[in-house]
Design an enzyme around this catalytic site. Structure first.
Site, mmCIF file in Angstrom:
data_model
loop_
_atom_site.group_PDB
_atom_site.id
_atom_site.type_symbol
_atom_site.label_atom_id
_atom_site.label_comp_id
_atom_site.label_asym_id
_atom_site.label_seq_id
_atom_site.Cartn_x
_atom_site.Cartn_y
_atom_site.Cartn_z
ATOM 1 N N ASP A 155 11.676 -38.631 -12.239
ATOM 2 C CA ASP A 155 12.369 -38.210 -13.450
ATOM 3 C C ASP A 155 13.203 -39.345 -14.051
ATOM 4 O O ASP A 155 13.167 -39.589 -15.263
ATOM 5 C CB ASP A 155 13.239 -36.984 -13.187
ATOM 6 C CG ASP A 155 14.061 -37.080 -11.897
ATOM 7 O OD1 ASP A 155 14.193 -38.193 -11.335
ATOM 8 O OD2 ASP A 155 14.562 -36.034 -11.437
ATOM 9 N N HIS A 172 19.976 -23.810 -8.722
ATOM 10 C CA HIS A 172 19.039 -24.485 -7.820
ATOM 11 C C HIS A 172 19.798 -24.750 -6.519
ATOM 12 O O HIS A 172 21.025 -24.809 -6.506
ATOM 13 C CB HIS A 172 18.597 -25.801 -8.468
ATOM 14 C CG HIS A 172 17.477 -26.517 -7.779
ATOM 15 N ND1 HIS A 172 17.625 -27.190 -6.591
ATOM 16 C CD2 HIS A 172 16.170 -26.689 -8.145
ATOM 17 C CE1 HIS A 172 16.469 -27.734 -6.245
ATOM 18 N NE2 HIS A 172 15.574 -27.450 -7.168
#
Length: 672
Positions: free
Chosen positions: A410, A434
Site C-alpha cells: 500500500d 479492524h
C-alpha cells in the site's frame, strides 16, 4: 450565511432520507455527508457518533493526559442509546446538550478546503420540539468558535451556508442541540456542497479474503443493506484465496440473490494481499464501468456511510486522488489506531503525519472538542489498504500493485502514485474497525521475511538518498536484536529476504505463490517458532538467582547502548549455555515484557505470543548465533556495495512488474 425553512410536513426518517437523496440529485447541492447514528443502538462506538455536555478545547489537555493528570473530557452528561430513533434521528432530552462534534458527524472542513474544488458547505438540520441549535467551527489549533445560534420551536428545518476559506491548516464544522423545556427531536441532518452538474462517480468494491468467510460475508451484508452504497456500486468483487470459501457460508445465497450479478466471487490461489488487491483492481478496470475501486480488507467491521463519503470526496478532488479511511480497534471500538501516516524519508519507516499525534487515541476518554491535534489537518504519504479508494484512471496509468505478497504494497503504491502527480488523502469521517496492530506482532515469525524484503525494495524504489538513508544500518541493528533475543526463526526469514533482494526483481512474481510456504516450513527447525497452547506442555522453569540481585532487568541507557550490545553479543557468542537451560527454561516472559534487552539476559525462556493463545520456547544457541550474525553482516555489506546497481535494476523493472500483462500471467498460474 443564512437560515431558511425548507418545509413543514412531518416525515419518517426513511421517507426523509429518500426525499433527501432524490432532492440532491436534482438540486445544485450534493449531500456528501449525512449525520448518522450507530447501526447498533447499544454499540460501544457511540462516542464516535454523538457526544454530550459542554466543554471547551484546552491546548494543555494533551500534555496533561500524557502525564496521567487529565480529567474527564466533558461534563457528567451521557448519551443514552435509548434516545436513538433509528439511523438518522435522536431525542435530545429537556435541558441536555447533544453535540455532533464527533468523528463520524463533524465536517472535516480543512480537508475539503485543501484537496477539493469546493469553496463552501451547506448544513441542513431538521429539528422539532423546542431548544437551541448552535453551529461551531474550530481552527487548526483546536480553538472552538461559535458561528451561529438560534432558538427553535415546533418543526423548524434550517439551512446554514458556511465558507471553507478559514480552514487552510485545519479545523472542523459541527453543531450542537440543546433541549428546551419539552426536549427536542433531531429528525435528520446532512452536509452538502455546491454541485452544478458535477461528476457522479461509481465504484467497484474489491475485498481480498483468506479463510475469513464469516467476516467477509458480514461486510457483504452491510454493503447490501446500505441503500446509498448500492446506488454507487457497479460490482462487489470478492477475491477469495482461501480454502474456507465465502460462497459456502450460511446466508450467502440470500445476499447473493439481493445483489444479483453485481456480486462476483473470483477464486485464485493464495498470492497475498498484493495479489488479491491487484486482482480486484484488474477486474474493475477490465470491466470498464467504474470510476473508482475501493479496496477493503476482509477482517473488518464496516461503517457503510464511509464508502459514499470516499466517493463524494473523490468526485470533487482537484485531481485524481487516492482517498483512504481510518482504522479503529475492533476490540476497543472508540480507539483510533492512527490518524494519518507518512514515510520517514531517512529511516524509510511509517511515522505519524505530524508530531503531535497520539497513536491509539480513545475518543471515549478525550473527544474531538478536547483534543487539539485532531483539528490540525494531517497530510499523508499513503493509507493502509484496509480501506482505500483508487481512481481507475490512476490504475490504468501506473499499473497494479507490486508483487510483494504482504507488507509495504500500500505504501509503495501511494508513493508511486505521488510521483505521477496523484496524492493520497486519509479522510476523517471515513473509517472502519479492524484488529489493531497491538494485538498482533508481525515483526516476528514468518512475516519478518516480508517486512524486511519489502521495506528494502520500497527503499530502493523511492528513497531520496543514494544508499537508502538509515535503512541498512537499522536493518543490521534488527538482526542483532533478533539474534540476542533467541528469535532464530525470525532471523532466518530476514536473511532469506536479503538474499532475495540481492537476487534482483525478476523472481518477485514467481515467489508470490511459493515463498510463504517455504518460510513457514522452516518453523519445525526452530523451537522459538513452535507454539503450544498450554504452558504445562513445557518443563517447569528452574529456580535461579534473580537478575541484578532482585532488581530485575532494565533497558540500557541510550548513551550506553552500543557498548552494552557489543558486550551482550560477545557474551552470547562465546559463553556456553547455562547448565540445565537446554532441558528446562529459566523463566516465563509475558509477550508485553518480551523486549529484546530483557530476552538477551536469558539462555532459555518460555515466551507467550501477542494474541495470548500460545507460547514457545526460546533457547540460546551460540553456534546458530555466530553463523547467522556472520551471514547478516556479509549480506549487508553486499547490499551497501551493490546498492546503485540494485536501485537501477528495481526501478527499471517496476513498471513491468506492476503491469497488467505480468499480473495476467500470475493470475493464470494461480487459477483455481
Amino acid at each position: 450565511m443564512r437560515t431558511s425553512p425548507v418545509g413543514s410536513r412531518r416525515m419518517s426518517t426513511t421517507a426523509t432520507d429518500k426525499i433527501s437523496q432524490a432532492a440532491s440529485r436534482r438540486s445544485p447541492y450534493r449531500v456528501v455527508q449525512r449525520v448518522i447514528l450507530p447501526l447498533e443502538a447499544d454499540s460501544d462506538s457511540i462516542p464516535l457518533y454523538v457526544d454530550a455536555g459542554t466543554t471547551s478545547v484546552d491546548p494543555r489537555t494533551d500534555a496533561a493526559r500524557a502525564q496521567g493528570t487529565a480529567g474527564p473530557a466533558v461534563t457528567g452528561e451521557t448519551v443514552q442509546s435509548s434516545d436513538f430513533r433509528g439511523r438518522f434521528s435522536t431525542v435530545v432530552r429537556p435541558g441536555s446538550r447533544m453535540s455532533f462534534a464527533t468523528y463520524f458527524n463533524a465536517f472535516p472542513a480543512s480537508y475539503w478546503r485543501r484537496w477539493t474544488t469546493v469553496g463552501s458547505v451547506r448544513l441542513e438540520v431538521t429539528v422539532s420540539g423546542n431548544g437551541t441549535l448552535i453551529v461551531y467551527r474550530s481552527n487548526a489549533k483546536g480553538a472552538q468558535q461559535r458561528v451561529e445560534s438560534l432558538a427553535f420551536e415546533g418543526r423548524t428545518p434550517h439551512v446554514f451556508d458556511l465558507p471553507l476559506t478559514p480552514f487552510g491548516d485545519g479545523g472542523w464544522y459541527w453543531f450542537d442541540i440543546v433541549g428546551g423545556v419539552e426536549g427536542a427531536l433531531l429528525e435528520g441532518a446532512h452536509w452538502a456542497v455546491p454541485d452544478a452538474g458535477g461528476k457522479r462517480g461509481r465504484a467497484s468494491i474489491a475485498i481480498t479474503t483468506f479463510n475469513r468467510p464469516d467476516y467477509c460475508l458480514r461486510t457483504i451484508e452491510t454493503v447490501c443493506g446500505a441503500d446509498t452504497v448500492r446506488e454507487i456500486l457497479d460490482d462487489l468483487l470478492v477475491i477469495d484465496q482461501g480454502t474456507q470459501n465465502v460462497a459456502d457460508e450460511e446466508g450467502y445465497p440470500e445476499v447473493a440473490a439481493r445483489l444479483g450479478d453485481r456480486l462476483r466471487i473470483v477464486r485464485q490461489g493464495n498470492i497475498g494481499g498484493s495479489g488479491g488487491f491487484s486482482r480486484g483492481m484488474y477486474e474493475a478496470v477490465r470491466a470498464g464501468r467504474s470510476d473508482y475501486v475501493i479496496l477493503l480488507d476482509d477482517d473488518i467491521v464496516l461503517e457503510p456511510e464511509s464508502l459514499t463519503r470516499l466517493v463524494a470526496f473523490a468526485d470533487f478532488a482537484r485531481r485524481p486522488t487516492l482517498v483512504g479511511g481510518h482504522m479503529f480497534d475492533m476490540y476497543n471500538r472508540t480507539v483510533l489506531h492512527t490518524f494519518g501516516e507518512t514515510v520517514d524519508p531517512w529511516r524509510f519507516q511509517p511515522r505519524p503525519a505530524h508530531e503531535d499525534m497520539e497513536l491509539g487515541h480513545d475518543f471515549a476518554r478525550s473527544n474531538l472538542r478536547t483534543t487539539p491535534w485532531l483539528h490540525r489537518r494531517a497530510d499523508v504519504d499513503y493509507n493502509g489498504w484496509w480501506m482505500t479508494l483508487i481512481p481507475t484512471e490512476v490504475i490504468r496509468e501506473i499499473g497494479l500493485s507490486l508483487p510483494l505478497f504482504i507488507k509495504w504494497d500500500d505504501a509503495e503504491y501511494s508513493l508511486r502514485a505521488a510521483k505521477a502527480g496523484y496524492p493520497t488523502v486519509s479522510l476523517p469521517g471515513a473509517g472502519l474497525w479492524h484488529i489493531a496492530w497491538g494485538d498482533k506482532d508481525d515483526l516476528v515469525g514468518w512475516q519478518a521475511y516480508f517486512h524486511e524484503r519489502n521495506r528494502v525494495i520500497a527503499t530502493l524504489l523511492h528513497s531520496l538518498y543514494d544508499r537508502g538513508g538509515r535503512v541498512l544500518r537499522e536493518s543490521s541493528y534488527m538482526d542483532v536484536k533478533h539474534l540476542i533475543s533467541m528469535q532464530y526463526y525470525s532471523e532466518q526469514g530476514r536473511l532469506t529476504a536479503l538474499r532475495d533482494v540481492l537476487a534482483g526483481p525478476d523472481r518477485l512474481h514467481e515467489l508470490l505463490g511459493t515463498r510463504l510456504a517455504e518460510i513457514r516450513s522452516l518453523a519445525t527447525e526452530y523451537s522459538d517458532a513452535q507454539f503450544r497452547p498450554d504452558l504445562d506442555a513445557f518443563p517447569a522453569p528452574q529456580r535461579h538467582k534473580p537478575r541484578n540481585k532482585g532488581r530485575g532487568v532494565h533497558q540500557p541507557a541510550r548513551i550506553a547502548l552500543a557498548p552494552w550490545a557489543a558486550k551482550t553479543v560477545l557474551r552470547q557468542t562465546l559463553r556456553p549455555v547455562a547448565e540445565g537451560a537446554a532441558e528446562r527454561p529459566q523463566t516465563f516472559i509475558a509477550h508485553q515484557d518480551a523486549r529484546w534487552w530483557r530476552l538477551a539476559q536469558y539462555d532459555s525462556a518460555i515466551v507467550s505470543n501477542a494474541e495470548g493463545t500460545a507460547a514457545s520456547w526460546y533457547r540460546r544457541d551460540p553456534r546458530q548465533l555466530r553463523a547467522m550474525l556472520a551471514e547478516a553482516m556479509g549480506l549487508h555489506r553486499r547490499l551497501l556495495t551493490e546498492w546503485p546497481r540494485l536501485r537501477r535494476s528495481y526501478q527499471d523493472a517496476a513498471p513491468r512488474l506492476a503491469s497488467f500483462e505480468a499480473w495476467e500471467d500470475t493470475f493464470r498460474r494461480h487459477a483455481v
